[in-house]
Design an enzyme around this catalytic site. Structure first.
Site, PDB file in Angstrom:
ATOM      1  N   GLU A  62       4.182  -4.563   4.172  1.00 53.94           N
ATOM      2  CA  GLU A  62       3.123  -3.962   3.347  1.00 53.94           C
ATOM      3  C   GLU A  62       3.726  -3.121   2.231  1.00 53.94           C
ATOM      4  OE1 GLU A  62      -0.439  -2.647   5.249  1.00 53.94           O
ATOM      5  OE2 GLU A  62      -1.009  -1.392   3.548  1.00 53.94           O
ATOM      6  N   ASP A 136      -1.333   0.662  -7.502  1.00 54.81           N
ATOM      7  CA  ASP A 136      -1.615   1.568  -8.630  1.00 54.81           C
ATOM      8  C   ASP A 136      -1.974   0.726  -9.849  1.00 54.81           C
ATOM      9  OD1 ASP A 136      -1.110   3.841  -7.155  1.00 54.81           O
ATOM     10  OD2 ASP A 136       0.994   3.952  -7.751  1.00 54.81           O
ATOM     11  N   LYS A 140      -3.497   1.192 -18.639  1.00 53.87           N
ATOM     12  CA  LYS A 140      -3.230   1.009 -20.083  1.00 53.87           C
ATOM     13  C   LYS A 140      -2.395  -0.248 -20.300  1.00 53.87           C
ATOM     14  CE  LYS A 140      -3.445   5.830 -21.276  1.00 53.87           C
ATOM     15  NZ  LYS A 140      -2.734   7.050 -20.998  1.00 53.87           N
ATOM     16  N   ASP A 172      -9.895  -2.722  -6.354  1.00 54.28           N
ATOM     17  CA  ASP A 172     -11.250  -2.317  -6.756  1.00 54.28           C
ATOM     18  C   ASP A 172     -11.245  -2.042  -8.251  1.00 54.28           C
ATOM     19  OD1 ASP A 172      -9.523   0.021  -6.164  1.00 54.28           O
ATOM     20  OD2 ASP A 172     -11.259   1.175  -6.842  1.00 54.28           O
ATOM     21  N   THR A 211      -9.209   0.945   4.297  1.00 54.08           N
ATOM     22  CA  THR A 211      -8.470   2.209   4.249  1.00 54.08           C
ATOM     23  C   THR A 211      -9.391   3.283   3.661  1.00 54.08           C
ATOM     24  OG1 THR A 211      -7.617   1.835   2.026  1.00 54.08           O
ATOM     25  CG2 THR A 211      -6.281   0.996   3.850  1.00 54.08           C
ATOM     26  N   ARG A 212      -8.914   4.519   3.784  1.00 55.21           N
ATOM     27  CA  ARG A 212      -9.687   5.633   3.222  1.00 55.21           C
ATOM     28  C   ARG A 212      -9.841   5.449   1.717  1.00 55.21           C
ATOM     29  NH1 ARG A 212      -8.363  11.388   2.830  1.00 55.21           N
ATOM     30  NH2 ARG A 212      -6.212  10.726   2.868  1.00 55.21           N
ATOM     31  N   TYR A 213      -8.765   4.965   1.103  1.00 53.92           N
ATOM     32  CA  TYR A 213      -8.794   4.729  -0.348  1.00 53.92           C
ATOM     33  C   TYR A 213      -9.919   3.750  -0.696  1.00 53.92           C
ATOM     34  CZ  TYR A 213      -7.616   3.244  -5.001  1.00 53.92           C
ATOM     35  OH  TYR A 213      -7.702   2.951  -6.334  1.00 53.92           O
TER      36      TYR A 213
HETATM   37  C1  LIG Z   1      -3.866   3.373  -4.806  1.00 54.38           C
HETATM   38  S1  LIG Z   1      -2.720   3.590  -3.535  1.00 54.38           S
HETATM   39  C2  LIG Z   1      -3.295   2.476  -2.276  1.00 54.38           C
HETATM   40  C3  LIG Z   1      -2.725   2.772  -0.935  1.00 54.38           C
HETATM   41  C4  LIG Z   1      -3.056   1.780   0.176  1.00 54.38           C
HETATM   42  N1  LIG Z   1      -2.466   0.489  -0.067  1.00 54.38           N
HETATM   43  C5  LIG Z   1      -4.538   1.639   0.389  1.00 54.38           C
HETATM   44  O1  LIG Z   1      -5.105   0.595   0.074  1.00 54.38           O
HETATM   45  O2  LIG Z   1      -5.128   2.596   0.892  1.00 54.38           O
HETATM   46  C6  LIG Z   1      -1.280   2.725  -4.176  1.00 54.38           C
HETATM   47  C7  LIG Z   1      -0.012   3.070  -3.426  1.00 54.38           C
HETATM   48  O3  LIG Z   1       1.071   2.276  -3.875  1.00 54.38           O
HETATM   49  C8  LIG Z   1       2.239   3.071  -3.803  1.00 54.38           C
HETATM   50  N2  LIG Z   1       3.293   2.480  -4.635  1.00 54.38           N
HETATM   51  C9  LIG Z   1       3.387   2.488  -5.964  1.00 54.38           C
HETATM   52  N3  LIG Z   1       4.518   1.873  -6.355  1.00 54.38           N
HETATM   53  C10 LIG Z   1       5.158   1.458  -5.236  1.00 54.38           C
HETATM   54  C11 LIG Z   1       6.383   0.768  -4.987  1.00 54.38           C
HETATM   55  N4  LIG Z   1       7.182   0.415  -5.979  1.00 54.38           N
HETATM   56  N5  LIG Z   1       6.715   0.513  -3.707  1.00 54.38           N
HETATM   57  C12 LIG Z   1       5.901   0.899  -2.704  1.00 54.38           C
HETATM   58  N6  LIG Z   1       4.747   1.547  -2.889  1.00 54.38           N
HETATM   59  C13 LIG Z   1       4.365   1.820  -4.132  1.00 54.38           C
HETATM   60  C14 LIG Z   1       1.763   4.429  -4.286  1.00 54.38           C
HETATM   61  O4  LIG Z   1       2.617   5.475  -3.920  1.00 54.38           O
HETATM   62  C15 LIG Z   1       0.393   4.519  -3.616  1.00 54.38           C
HETATM   63  O5  LIG Z   1       0.447   5.143  -2.356  1.00 54.38           O
END
Ligand SMILES: C[S@@+](CC[C@H](N)C(=O)[O-])C[C@H]1O[C@@H](n2cnc3c(N)ncnc32)[C@H](O)[C@@H]1O
Length: 233
Positions: A62, A136, A140, A172, A211-213
């Site tokens: 994941e 993420d 932009k 989303d 997930t919570r997100y």
């Molecule tokens: C918007 S959150 C979503 C978290 C989770 N997947 C969920 O659905 O609840 C995006 C996550 O991706 C992580 N992330 C960003 N770049 C990453 C990378 N290069 N490797 C691993 N995780 C990364 C961020 O730190 C963040 O926690």
């Protein structure tokens, strides 16, 4: 973006933003200090099921597990499978460690850092499942190359999955959705989209926990959420 050589993470851009949020509580800090080293992905060398779990079990990976709820649910439901999660955000790692400890999940290994660094060390053709849930968005246009869903990471995922292995992606974010569909269409020679109709991408499939997100995206921000399953050809 520099041309990406599959398997070479040095040709990939830095993809993530913040890596620390509010200070950890004492209990969380102790999980990071004492428990994380016990279940951390080794810093160097190949990342194989044999090395991490002691046998040749199906492996799941994941990318950016956030607080780890999805990974913990999957690991609980598939106790004979091995789960590897990578997340640079320390508070997320601490939360995931809490799930692993509370729910006694011996089949999870964590990497505090960039998912692509670990992915590069997984031998080709050895993953059964890979997950990219709500990456993420980097909304932009000038930041589009930082999105995880890009040719380099997608090619690396294709290389690491077994034939028949599954890549699950959820978002989303409508800009990300369009971008992801464009990228995945470019890779339709390696990934088959498993949707037969709109219900397949509009409703959460079974075995894909919220997930919570995701709940917040839907309930607080009123976003739609889209789910994609791809099979490695
Ligand atoms: C918007 S959150 C979503 C978290 C989770 N997947 C969920 O659905 O609840 C995006 C996550 O991706 C992580 N992330 C960003 N770049 C990453 C990378 N290069 N490797 C691993 N995780 C990364 C961020 O730190 C963040 O926690």
């Amino acid at each position: 973006m520099t041309a990406h050589k599959p398997g070479d993470p040095t040709t990939l851009n830095r993809l993530y933003g913040r890596s620390i949020g509010k200070p950890l509580r004492a209990f969380q800090q102790s999980l990071v200090d004492d428990f994380l080293p016990q279940i951390a992905v080794p810093d160097e060398g190949p990342v194989t099921a044999e090395r991490l779990f002691g046998d040749d079990r199906p492996m799941h990976f994941e990318i950016g597990f956030g607080s780890g709820e999805h990974m913990a649910d999957r690991a609980e439901n598939l106790p004979d499978h091995g789960f590897i999660g990578a997340e640079p955000f320390l508070n997320g790692v601490a939360a995931a460690l809490g799930h692993v400890k509370e729910r006694t999940l011996p089949n999870i290994r964590l990497h505090h850092g960039d998912a692509l660094e670990v992915l590069a060390r997984i031998p080709d053709g050895s993953l059964s499942f890979a997950y990219l849930l709500h990456p993420d968005p980097w909304p932009k246009a000038r930041h589009a190359k930082r999105r995880m869903m890009n040719d380099g990471p997608v090619e690396m995922l294709a290389a690491k999955l077994k034939p028949g292995g599954e890549f699950r992606f959820g978002t989303d974010h409508d800009i990300y959705l369009r971008h992801a569909l464009m990228i995945m269409r470019r890779h339709s020679d390696t990934f088959e989209w498993l949707a037969e109709g709109p219900q397949d991408w509009q409703n959460r499939p079974s075995g894909w926990s919220e997930t919570r997100y995701e709940r917040k995206a839907r309930d607080v921000f009123g976003h739609e959420v889209w789910y994609f399953k791809y099979r490695r050809r």
